[in-house]
Enzyme design. Structure first.
Site, short mmCIF file in Angstrom:
data_model
loop_
_atom_site.label_atom_id
_atom_site.label_comp_id
_atom_site.label_asym_id
_atom_site.label_seq_id
_atom_site.Cartn_x
_atom_site.Cartn_y
_atom_site.Cartn_z
N LYS A 43 -37.25 3.39 -3.60
CA LYS A 43 -38.29 3.16 -2.60
C LYS A 43 -39.58 3.69 -3.21
O LYS A 43 -39.93 4.86 -3.04
CB LYS A 43 -37.94 3.86 -1.30
CG LYS A 43 -38.89 3.47 -0.21
CD LYS A 43 -38.26 3.54 1.14
CE LYS A 43 -39.19 2.85 2.12
NZ LYS A 43 -38.65 2.77 3.43
N1 PMP Z 1 -36.09 -3.38 1.98
C1 PMP Z 1 -37.35 -3.02 1.74
C2 PMP Z 1 -38.07 -3.62 0.59
C3 PMP Z 1 -37.98 -2.07 2.57
O1 PMP Z 1 -39.24 -1.71 2.34
C4 PMP Z 1 -37.27 -1.52 3.67
C5 PMP Z 1 -37.96 -0.57 4.60
N2 PMP Z 1 -38.05 0.69 4.09
C6 PMP Z 1 -35.95 -1.92 3.87
C7 PMP Z 1 -35.39 -2.86 3.01
C8 PMP Z 1 -35.14 -1.30 4.98
O2 PMP Z 1 -34.82 0.02 4.64
P1 PMP Z 1 -34.61 1.16 5.75
O3 PMP Z 1 -33.55 0.67 6.65
O4 PMP Z 1 -34.20 2.36 4.97
O5 PMP Z 1 -35.92 1.34 6.42
#
Ligand code: PMP
Length: 253
Positions: free
Chosen positions: A106
């Site tokens: 991330k």
């Molecule tokens: N994919 C991407 C590219 C994202 O930015 C996010 C949001 N953070 C997600 C998937 C979903 O992840 P999460 O459930 O941890 O928010």
């Protein structure tokens, strides 16, 4: 929260960033920010980055800076999105190829790709874009993971398709199995989306958002499907503390 912080440290490790404080301290700082602001519900975004240091690409001598942002955030994909679903398109942008940028991290830099996907979709009047990986398989939304349902079976793309291992993805897989559905991580060809009974996004901001149409083709009935509804109900029951947190997902601030 523990899982969020774990992924922050994982992402930093992938990018060779040392975080000079331990996870417990970081986690407690997140709680403190929620506490002092008196938020009942908020979005938390802890960030670490290479700060001041020599110019140039090598960042190994730069100091690591940490920020924690918290704010109250409404429905990410629109006020009606959770109930009515959203209209989306396949993006002309792919997610990054394996071994270019770490899709599992991330990382802020990765969001240049997400921004291209999101802005293209909105320029065409859609709420969101779905990106394919460089082999042409479904990867994910610009800020959401994706789930596809046909004949009661649930499939979500595996991490090898340039997918961020979303925390909501993990929770929703757990919830689906609790509800008795078969869930597999499998490659999804684009055309499978058009003929699915239901498709929905998951994410911290998007929560569980049904997809009403893709490329103007209605998905199933074009309305929120029964499985998305059942997942939402259980998801919000956990979040609101209406049912016992048997998975240790909650932290009390
Ligand atoms: N994919 C991407 C590219 C994202 O930015 C996010 C949001 N953070 C997600 C998937 C979903 O992840 P999460 O459930 O941890 O928010």
């Amino acid at each position: 929260m523990k899982e969020h912080i774990r992924r922050l440290y994982d992402s930093a490790k992938m990018y060779r960033i040392d975080i000079p404080i331990d996870r417990e301290t970081f986690t407690n700082a997140c709680f403190e920010i929620v506490r002092v602001n008196g938020f009942k519900a908020c979005y938390l975004r802890p960030i670490v980055f290479r700060g001041t240091g020599p110019f140039g690409v090598y960042g190994g001598n730069n100091a690591t800076e940490c920020f924690i942002c918290a704010w109250e955030w409404g429905a990410y994909l629109g006020a009606d999105a959770l109930e009515k679903g959203v209209n989306v398109m396949f993006s002309s942008w792919n997610r990054f190829a394996p071994n270019t940028m770490p899709a599992m991290a991330k990382c802020g830099a990765n969001y240049a790709n997400s921004q291209l996907i999101k802005m293209e979709a909105m320029a065409h009047g859609f709420a969101e874009g779905i990106a394919l990986d460089t082999s042409g398989y479904v990867s994910e939304g610009s800020g959401e993971n994706i789930f596809v349902i046909r004949d009661g079976r649930v499939i979500t793309p595996p991490l090898g398709n340039s997918v961020l291992p979303g925390i909501t993805r993990h929770c929703v897989i757990t919830i689906l199995r609790e509800l008795g559905y078969e869930v597999v991580e499998g490659m999804v060809p684009r055309e499978m989306i058009y003929v699915a009974d239901e498709v929905f996004f998951t994410g911290t901001a998007a929560e569980v958002t049904p997809i009403a149409s893709v490329d103007k083709i209605p998905i199933g009935t074009g309305k929120r499907g029964p499985i998305a509804k059942a997942v939402q109900e259980r998801f919000f029951a956990y979040i609101n503390g209406d049912i016992d947190d048997t998975h240790g997902w909650h932290n009390f601030v």
